[in-house]
Design a protein around this motif. Sequence first.
Motif, short mmCIF file in Angstrom:
data_model
loop_
_atom_site.label_atom_id
_atom_site.label_comp_id
_atom_site.label_asym_id
_atom_site.label_seq_id
_atom_site.Cartn_x
_atom_site.Cartn_y
_atom_site.Cartn_z
N VAL A 100 -1.55 3.25 2.98
CA VAL A 100 -0.86 2.84 4.21
C VAL A 100 0.09 1.69 3.87
O VAL A 100 -0.37 0.61 3.46
CB VAL A 100 -1.88 2.40 5.28
CG1 VAL A 100 -1.16 1.99 6.56
CG2 VAL A 100 -2.89 3.51 5.55
N PRO A 101 1.39 1.88 4.01
CA PRO A 101 2.34 0.85 3.54
C PRO A 101 2.24 -0.48 4.27
O PRO A 101 2.56 -1.52 3.70
CB PRO A 101 3.71 1.51 3.77
CG PRO A 101 3.47 2.60 4.76
CD PRO A 101 2.08 3.08 4.54
N VAL A 105 -3.43 -4.28 -0.37
CA VAL A 105 -4.27 -3.48 -1.25
C VAL A 105 -5.73 -3.48 -0.82
O VAL A 105 -6.36 -2.42 -0.71
CB VAL A 105 -4.12 -3.97 -2.71
CG1 VAL A 105 -5.27 -3.49 -3.58
CG2 VAL A 105 -2.79 -3.49 -3.28
N TRP A 106 -6.30 -4.66 -0.56
CA TRP A 106 -7.72 -4.66 -0.22
C TRP A 106 -7.95 -4.01 1.15
O TRP A 106 -8.98 -3.34 1.35
CB TRP A 106 -8.32 -6.07 -0.28
CG TRP A 106 -8.08 -6.97 0.89
CD1 TRP A 106 -7.22 -8.02 0.97
CD2 TRP A 106 -8.78 -6.94 2.16
NE1 TRP A 106 -7.30 -8.64 2.20
CE2 TRP A 106 -8.25 -8.00 2.95
CE3 TRP A 106 -9.77 -6.13 2.71
CZ2 TRP A 106 -8.68 -8.25 4.25
CZ3 TRP A 106 -10.21 -6.39 4.01
CH2 TRP A 106 -9.67 -7.44 4.76
N GLU A 107 -7.02 -4.14 2.07
CA GLU A 107 -7.16 -3.49 3.37
C GLU A 107 -7.11 -1.97 3.23
O GLU A 107 -7.85 -1.25 3.90
CB GLU A 107 -6.06 -3.97 4.32
CG GLU A 107 -6.25 -5.42 4.77
CD GLU A 107 -5.03 -5.98 5.48
OE1 GLU A 107 -5.20 -6.92 6.27
OE2 GLU A 107 -3.90 -5.48 5.22
N ASN A 108 -6.25 -1.48 2.34
CA ASN A 108 -6.22 -0.04 2.09
C ASN A 108 -7.54 0.44 1.52
O ASN A 108 -8.07 1.47 1.94
CB ASN A 108 -5.08 0.28 1.10
CG ASN A 108 -3.81 0.70 1.79
OD1 ASN A 108 -3.67 1.82 2.28
ND2 ASN A 108 -2.85 -0.22 1.84
N ALA A 109 -8.08 -0.30 0.56
CA ALA A 109 -9.35 0.10 -0.06
C ALA A 109 -10.52 0.01 0.92
O ALA A 109 -11.48 0.78 0.81
CB ALA A 109 -9.63 -0.76 -1.28
N ALA A 110 -10.44 -0.92 1.87
CA ALA A 110 -11.52 -1.12 2.83
C ALA A 110 -11.39 -0.26 4.08
O ALA A 110 -12.34 -0.15 4.87
CB ALA A 110 -11.57 -2.59 3.25
N LEU A 111 -10.23 0.37 4.28
CA LEU A 111 -9.95 1.08 5.52
C LEU A 111 -11.00 2.13 5.89
O LEU A 111 -11.47 2.15 7.04
CB LEU A 111 -8.56 1.70 5.47
CG LEU A 111 -8.08 2.43 6.73
CD1 LEU A 111 -8.06 1.47 7.92
CD2 LEU A 111 -6.71 3.04 6.51
#
Length: 246
Positions: A100-101, A105-111
């Motif tokens: 998700v642009p 990075v950590w938010e993408n991995a945690a999504l």
Amino acid sequence: MEAPPDNDVLWARSLHYRHPDGSPGITGVSLGVRQGEILAVSGPRGSGKTTLLRCLSGLHRAQRGEVWFNSSPVHTLGPMARERLRRDRFGWIDPAPALVPELNVWENAALPLMLRGTGRRRAKVAALEWLERLDVGDRARKRPHELLHAQRQRVAIARALATGPTVLFADEPTAPLHRAERGHVLRTLTTAARSHGITVVLATHDADTAALADRTVAMLDGRRVKTVHLPEVAEAEGRAACSLSV
């Protein structure tokens, strides 16, 4: 109806799937995957590997045949139930990292964890642990556009592992990586799967990648075959595997 074996976390019988344009996907494929097993689905590009993974995971609904997960039928589930199954029990890695642009990075991995209802702090800790294992922890606050393509793929792999899936479907997961990086990432993935009891179904056209699995099933033209001899990656670019025995 034949019940699946007790020790198979995934079990499929006589799967048939044709794509919406009418082209064949898979024909009469049956297999079982044991709990904690790393299974490689090998074959050249266009052999039906991705279609098989999509049918096993519920992304595609096979027109004929059965898919069972932990002795529960997947093939009878409706779209919403299959979506919940994929969200709660399965992980997926695509050949291209779909991040998700707008998220770092950590938010993408945690999504995926947060979508399950995991608290933000706990999800962040889990995401950072996997980002560190995959050597992108120092990029945790960067946006996807600030990363190299190979780094984005590492983030996508971390995202899939952070949820602790029962089954991880990996469709050519190291395809975007340089050859020198593939070994490290694959060892991280397979070691993590074994230490956490994660079952992995891995699609690959690369013999070195398939060799890391516990077992390999071969595909050609949408069917299971006994053997497909995969060339080395350097030789495989731009041409398909060339010999098999049926």
